[in-house]
Motif scaffolding. Structure first.
Motif, PDB file in Angstrom:
ATOM      1  N   HIS A  97     -13.857 -57.268 -31.165  1.00 13.68           N
ATOM      2  CA  HIS A  97     -14.154 -56.576 -32.423  1.00 13.68           C
ATOM      3  C   HIS A  97     -13.202 -57.025 -33.531  1.00 13.68           C
ATOM      4  O   HIS A  97     -12.067 -56.578 -33.620  1.00 13.68           O
ATOM      5  N   ASN A 116     -15.695 -53.457 -21.563  1.00 15.46           N
ATOM      6  CA  ASN A 116     -14.591 -54.355 -21.901  1.00 15.46           C
ATOM      7  C   ASN A 116     -14.529 -54.606 -23.401  1.00 15.46           C
ATOM      8  O   ASN A 116     -15.495 -55.079 -24.000  1.00 15.46           O
ATOM      9  N   LEU A 117     -13.373 -54.291 -24.002  1.00 15.49           N
ATOM     10  CA  LEU A 117     -13.214 -54.407 -25.455  1.00 15.49           C
ATOM     11  C   LEU A 117     -11.876 -55.049 -25.799  1.00 15.49           C
ATOM     12  O   LEU A 117     -10.828 -54.636 -25.302  1.00 15.49           O
ATOM     13  N   GLY A 170     -18.973 -57.751 -22.719  1.00 14.16           N
ATOM     14  CA  GLY A 170     -17.721 -57.434 -23.401  1.00 14.16           C
ATOM     15  C   GLY A 170     -17.863 -57.629 -24.893  1.00 14.16           C
ATOM     16  O   GLY A 170     -18.777 -58.305 -25.366  1.00 14.16           O
ATOM     17  N   ILE A 171     -16.948 -57.014 -25.637  1.00 11.80           N
ATOM     18  CA  ILE A 171     -16.970 -57.086 -27.103  1.00 11.80           C
ATOM     19  C   ILE A 171     -15.589 -57.489 -27.605  1.00 11.80           C
ATOM     20  O   ILE A 171     -14.569 -56.969 -27.139  1.00 11.80           O
ATOM     21  N   LEU A 202     -14.117 -47.275 -20.258  1.00 12.12           N
ATOM     22  CA  LEU A 202     -13.765 -48.366 -21.155  1.00 12.12           C
ATOM     23  C   LEU A 202     -12.371 -48.897 -20.856  1.00 12.12           C
ATOM     24  O   LEU A 202     -11.421 -48.128 -20.670  1.00 12.12           O
ATOM     25  N   CYS A 246     -10.607 -44.614 -23.982  1.00  6.61           N
ATOM     26  CA  CYS A 246     -10.224 -45.199 -22.683  1.00  6.61           C
ATOM     27  C   CYS A 246      -9.723 -44.122 -21.718  1.00  6.61           C
ATOM     28  O   CYS A 246      -9.906 -44.236 -20.494  1.00  6.61           O
ATOM     29  N   PHE A 259      -9.625 -55.622 -29.156  1.00  7.81           N
ATOM     30  CA  PHE A 259      -9.552 -55.131 -30.533  1.00  7.81           C
ATOM     31  C   PHE A 259      -8.563 -55.957 -31.353  1.00  7.81           C
ATOM     32  O   PHE A 259      -7.434 -56.200 -30.937  1.00  7.81           O
ATOM     33  N   ILE A 315      -9.445 -45.874 -29.819  1.00  5.94           N
ATOM     34  CA  ILE A 315      -9.758 -46.628 -28.607  1.00  5.94           C
ATOM     35  C   ILE A 315      -8.995 -46.069 -27.412  1.00  5.94           C
ATOM     36  O   ILE A 315      -9.550 -45.892 -26.322  1.00  5.94           O
ATOM     37  N   CYS A 366     -20.913 -48.569 -26.749  1.00  9.74           N
ATOM     38  CA  CYS A 366     -20.244 -48.940 -25.496  1.00  9.74           C
ATOM     39  C   CYS A 366     -20.430 -47.838 -24.459  1.00  9.74           C
ATOM     40  O   CYS A 366     -20.765 -48.094 -23.289  1.00  9.74           O
ATOM     41  N   ALA A 377      -9.597 -51.611 -22.598  1.00 10.34           N
ATOM     42  CA  ALA A 377      -9.400 -52.270 -23.888  1.00 10.34           C
ATOM     43  C   ALA A 377      -8.029 -52.919 -23.978  1.00 10.34           C
ATOM     44  O   ALA A 377      -7.057 -52.453 -23.374  1.00 10.34           O
ATOM     45  N   LEU A 381     -18.148 -48.118 -30.504  1.00 14.63           N
ATOM     46  CA  LEU A 381     -17.674 -47.443 -29.290  1.00 14.63           C
ATOM     47  C   LEU A 381     -18.725 -46.468 -28.741  1.00 14.63           C
ATOM     48  O   LEU A 381     -18.852 -46.307 -27.519  1.00 14.63           O
TER      49      LEU A 381
END
Length: 340
Positions: free
Chosen positions: A81, A120-121, A78-79, A171, A166, A123, A162, A113, A173, A110
């Motif tokens: 950001h 998993n993000l 996961g990220i 993704l 998605c 933001f 994003i 990703c 988010a 992205l």
């Protein structure tokens, strides 16, 4: 152990989030270009958690190097950001800098990703997306209005980018719309250390108390608020950091109900600038040299969050009071300035 990439992880909110991630058993990798932070922050993180996270100095604007980094670290789970420029005034003066730094970098992350199936993000967004609200407190259903600055616009556009990805990929988010983070870790090992003149109220308050700044300006005394000064929702940075960990777990455990979710992060209470000053003076026993000056162009009158969605859906709520946050901010300032 889940491996989490934190971009901008040596910054103010990023470093506090890294500490909370490590406390919760995550392995952390930090990317930071050190444009508004210092590698010394790693020592503070280690002092608190006993763990020094992996760190790579990297500018996310360098697409080839970003790609090379992800090729070496394709097992990221996961990220979070954070990496972005965040000064409203600077964004007005140099909009292209902000569009390049905040949008191009997000797109490059992205793209990786998508390439490496990182699903998993979290933001780092902002309450600036709401502009001057029609009603208070602000819920997540409030309209996203035309941004009043390029900085605010980059947050709006980032959310749209994003959301669009998605909609057509795997993704998942969560965009966390912060209100006004303040304070420092209770250990005084990490905190807010702006480079140059502070752009936020509390570091300007602490620097004025420390004698670094001669005087604090309060912009306006004739707003339709409790005492004529602007009202904001001030949230303890540690509470904010904990919300990132809770949100990340939500994605990793598949508890999200849609592929793109939004949550407001605030206290649900508004405090005026003058109330913050009086609270700081009370809790620290420091008399502040401040002066009421003319209104500042672009300032929103009053903004505070409706936090029911974050409270009920995430199971998160704030724990630290504004007084707690102000005292930790002052203790951090004293440590940085070697004030006894």
């Amino acid at each position: 152990m889940k491996k989490i990439l934190v971009t901008g992880g040596l910054g103010y909110i990023g470093s506090h989030t890294v500490v909370e991630l490590q406390k919760n058993g995550f392995e952390v990798i930090i990317i930071d270009n050190l444009s508004n932070s210092s590698e010394d922050v790693l020592k503070g993180i280690h002092s608190i958690s006993g763990i020094t996270p992996i760190f790579e100095k990297l500018d996310l604007k360098e697409k080839t190097k970003v790609s090379e980094f992800f090729d070496r670290n394709s097992d990221i789970d996961g990220i979070i950001h954070f990496a972005a420029s965040k000064a409203v005034g600077e964004s007005v003066e140099d909009p292209l800098l902000y569009y390049e730094n905040n949008l191009n970098t997000l797109v490059y992350v992205l793209q990786e990703c998508k390439k490496h199936q990182i699903k998993n993000l979290i933001f780092s967004s902002s309450c600036t997306v709401y502009g001057e609200p029609d009603s208070l407190p602000i819920t997540e259903e409030a309209p996203v209005k035309k941004a009043t600055s390029p900085y605010g616009n980059t947050k709006q556009i980032s959310e749209e980018i994003i959301f669009d990805l998605c909609s057509v990929s795997d993704l998942k988010a969560i965009a966390l719309r912060y209100f006004n983070p303040i304070g420092a870790h209770e250990t005084s090992e990490i905190g807010e250390l702006p480079l140059g003149v502070p752009l936020n109220l509390v570091p300007f308050v602490t620097q004025t108390a420390a004698g670094v700044r001669e005087q604090l300006s309060v912009f306006g005394e004739d707003y339709p608020t409790v005492d004529g000064s602007c009202v904001r929702d001030y949230i303890h940075v540690v509470d904010l950091a904990k919300a990132h960990v809770i949100s990340l777990k939500r994605l990793l455990e598949g508890k999200n109900t849609t592929s793109f979710e939004v949550f407001n992060l605030g206290t649900g209470r508004g405090s005026s600038v003058l109330e913050v000053i009086k609270a700081f003076e009370k809790v620290t026993h420091q008399k502040l040299n401040y002066k009421i000056v003319d209104r500042r162009p672009g300032d929103v009158i009053s903004v505070y969050a409706d936090t029911k969605k974050a409270n009920n859906v995430l199971g998160w709520k704030t724990e630290g009071s504004m007084e707690d946050a102000l005292l930790t901010a002052w203790n951090w300032e004293k440590k940085v300035r070697n004030i006894k």
